[in-house]
Design an enzyme around this catalytic site. Structure first.
Site, short mmCIF file in Angstrom:
data_model
loop_
_atom_site.label_atom_id
_atom_site.label_comp_id
_atom_site.label_asym_id
_atom_site.label_seq_id
_atom_site.Cartn_x
_atom_site.Cartn_y
_atom_site.Cartn_z
N PHE A 1 52.72 -4.27 85.67
CA PHE A 1 53.84 -3.20 85.89
C PHE A 1 54.83 -3.75 85.01
O PHE A 1 55.62 -4.68 85.22
CB PHE A 1 54.18 -2.99 87.23
CG PHE A 1 55.15 -1.82 87.61
CD1 PHE A 1 54.63 -0.60 87.61
CD2 PHE A 1 56.65 -2.21 87.45
CE1 PHE A 1 55.48 0.57 87.74
CE2 PHE A 1 57.44 -1.06 87.82
CZ PHE A 1 56.96 0.31 87.92
N ASP B 1 57.78 -11.08 81.59
CA ASP B 1 58.57 -10.19 82.42
C ASP B 1 58.82 -10.86 83.68
O ASP B 1 57.81 -10.94 84.53
CB ASP B 1 57.70 -8.75 82.60
CG ASP B 1 58.32 -7.70 83.35
OD1 ASP B 1 59.29 -8.27 84.18
OD2 ASP B 1 57.96 -6.68 83.59
N LYS C 1 65.48 -7.28 89.29
CA LYS C 1 65.45 -7.26 90.84
C LYS C 1 66.39 -8.12 91.47
O LYS C 1 67.22 -7.64 92.17
CB LYS C 1 64.15 -7.26 91.26
CG LYS C 1 63.18 -6.12 90.95
CD LYS C 1 61.71 -6.03 91.66
CE LYS C 1 61.15 -4.85 91.68
NZ LYS C 1 60.41 -4.66 90.26
C1 LIG Z 1 60.15 -3.68 89.28
C2 LIG Z 1 59.48 -4.18 88.16
C3 LIG Z 1 59.97 -3.57 86.82
C4 LIG Z 1 60.71 -2.21 86.59
O1 LIG Z 1 62.03 -2.42 87.13
P1 LIG Z 1 63.08 -1.27 87.56
O2 LIG Z 1 64.34 -1.80 88.17
O3 LIG Z 1 62.29 -0.34 88.41
O4 LIG Z 1 63.09 -0.33 86.17
C5 LIG Z 1 59.56 -3.97 85.67
N1 LIG Z 1 58.73 -5.29 85.63
C6 LIG Z 1 58.38 -5.81 86.90
C7 LIG Z 1 57.51 -6.94 86.56
C8 LIG Z 1 58.74 -5.47 88.05
O5 LIG Z 1 58.55 -5.91 89.30
#
Ligand SMILES: *Cc1c(COP(=O)(O)O)cnc(C)c1O
Length: 395
Positions: free
Chosen positions: A135, A220, A249
């Site tokens: 994700f 990420d 986050k």
């Molecule tokens: C939540 C998340 C995102 C996206 O972040 P947003 O602030 O919702 O745009 C991207 N990568 C990972 C691994 C995430 O957990």
């Protein structure tokens, strides 16, 4: 305002894209109250965002004092808050340069753009490899990077140049790399995809492969970073260093802020005007992020994440052993943990809430637990007792 009124307004005026739980009102520490006065122990933390829990004094004071001094100046001016945050993130990550933005998707979008620039200057490389069940966000490029077709449906044509391999399958990755590949985008632990922890040497092997081919490793760490797994960055556990890392986050403790951090050799591919943002890196967001990083250090929260994370894993393993007909596996790292069930997990989220516990279900069958870094042994005991009660009903 009554809970029912709040819900009715949302139903009438808000885009109907979210499936929501109750309406929340306020919180202290790891506890949060809904608008009917019901108290919850929060093992969800706003999708792994509220790293310091609720009502953290240091964070609230820094945000308030910054808000009365300067909220926004644009990136046409310097601010102390942004410069100090940049130094902090560079030193903590072991990388060189920082760009501050407003969200996770924006951080990944920026990292993708930076890697494209780097690839163009290094033999016309442009392809990204990403992993199934990953994700990476909801913008067109980041949802294309997200290896889950359900998020991509209806948005064709998607940006080109993305290839997908199974997570934790090094052989598949080796095969997928070609002479147009510029980077791989990888979560050190897949979060939304179901809290999938790769084998211990996976990241090391990926790093070695991408070193030998002189390609970029983009990690990420939007969910795993800023202490969630017990180290500031999850990659520290495997001793590798990415070329670009993205965070968001947990960074603002609830205040929207994200960033990408890169090695100098890559960062220098962005010249004046190549990337930008109006809001990103404003002094209010940077003050919040600085306060979170100060609090993690001053309160020794990484040690608490490691300690409580181990206790949580012990409880999850005990539940998995006690209810093998319901639970397939317990897994996690630090305070990013999960129980994979044999069946769908949504009903447990509802039942846990009625017992005063907030949890989350992701990837259909996976109950995800991501409490704030300030939880203690008693909170974990309470959590385990409630979960045990829910599973016992089904025995
Ligand atoms: C939540 C998340 C995102 C996206 O972040 P947003 O602030 O919702 O745009 C991207 N990568 C990972 C691994 C995430 O957990």
């Amino acid at each position: 305002m009554k809970t029912k009124e709040i819900i009715n307004l949302e139903n009438k005026y808000y885009f109907q894209v979210f499936t929501r739980n109750t309406a929340l009102s306020h919180g202290i520490g790891a506890n949060v109250w809904d608008t009917d006065g019901k108290k919850y122990l929060d093992f969800f933390a706003g999708i792994a965002v509220n790293s310091l829990g609720y009502g953290n004094k240091h964070l609230a004071e820094k945000i308030c004092s910054q808000a009365s001094r300067l909220i926004h100046v644009s990136n046409l001016f310097y601010t102390k808050e942004q410069s100090v945050l940049a130094e902090r993130l560079a030193k903590l990550s072991g990388l060189d340069r920082v760009f501050v933005c407003n969200s996770g998707a924006e951080a990944n979008e920026g990292a993708i753009k930076l890697a494209r620039k780097w690839g163009a200057a290094n033999g016309g490389k442009f392809k990204f490899i990403t992993t199934n069940h990953s994700f990476h966000g909801r913008t067109l490029a980041t949802l294309t990077a997200t290896g889950q077709p359900k998020y991509q449906q209806g948005y064709d044509p998607l940006p080109g140049g993305f290839a997908y391999v199974d997570y934790n399958d090094f052989t598949a990755l080796e095969k997928a790399v070609d002479d147009k590949t510029c980077a791989i985008i990888l979560e050190p632990v897949q979060g939304e995809g179901g809290v999938i922890v790769p084998s211990e040497d996976y990241l090391k092997k990926v790093r070695a492969l991408f070193d030998s081919k002189k390609l970029l490793l983009i990690l990420d760490e939007i969910q795993t970073g800023i202490g969630r797994t017990g180290k500031m960055f999850c990659y520290e556990w495997s001793g590798v260093k990415p070329d670009i890392v993205t965070v968001a986050k947990g960074l603002g403790g609830g205040f929207p802020v994200g960033a990408f951090v890169a090695k100098e050799e890559v960062a220098k591919c962005f010249n004046k005007g190549d990337h930008g943002t109006t809001f990103g890196g404003n002094p209010l967001a940077c003050a919040a992020a600085n306060a979170v990083l100060e609090e993690i250090e001053n309160k020794k929260l990484l040690a608490n994440v490691q300690k409580t994370g181990e206790l949580l894993m012990k409880e999850l393993n005990a539940l998995a052993a006690k209810y093998p007909q319901i639970i397939k596996e317990a897994r996690g790292k630090g305070l990013l943990c999960a129980l994979e069930l044999h069946k769908e997990g949504a009903e447990y989220v509802k039942e846990a809430a009625s017992e005063g516990l907030l949890i989350n279900c992701t990837a259909v069958k996976v109950l995800r637990f991501a409490p704030p870094y300030i939880i203690n042994e008693a909170d974990i005991k309470t959590f385990a007792q409630i979960m045990d009660k829910l599973f016992a009903r089904r025995k």
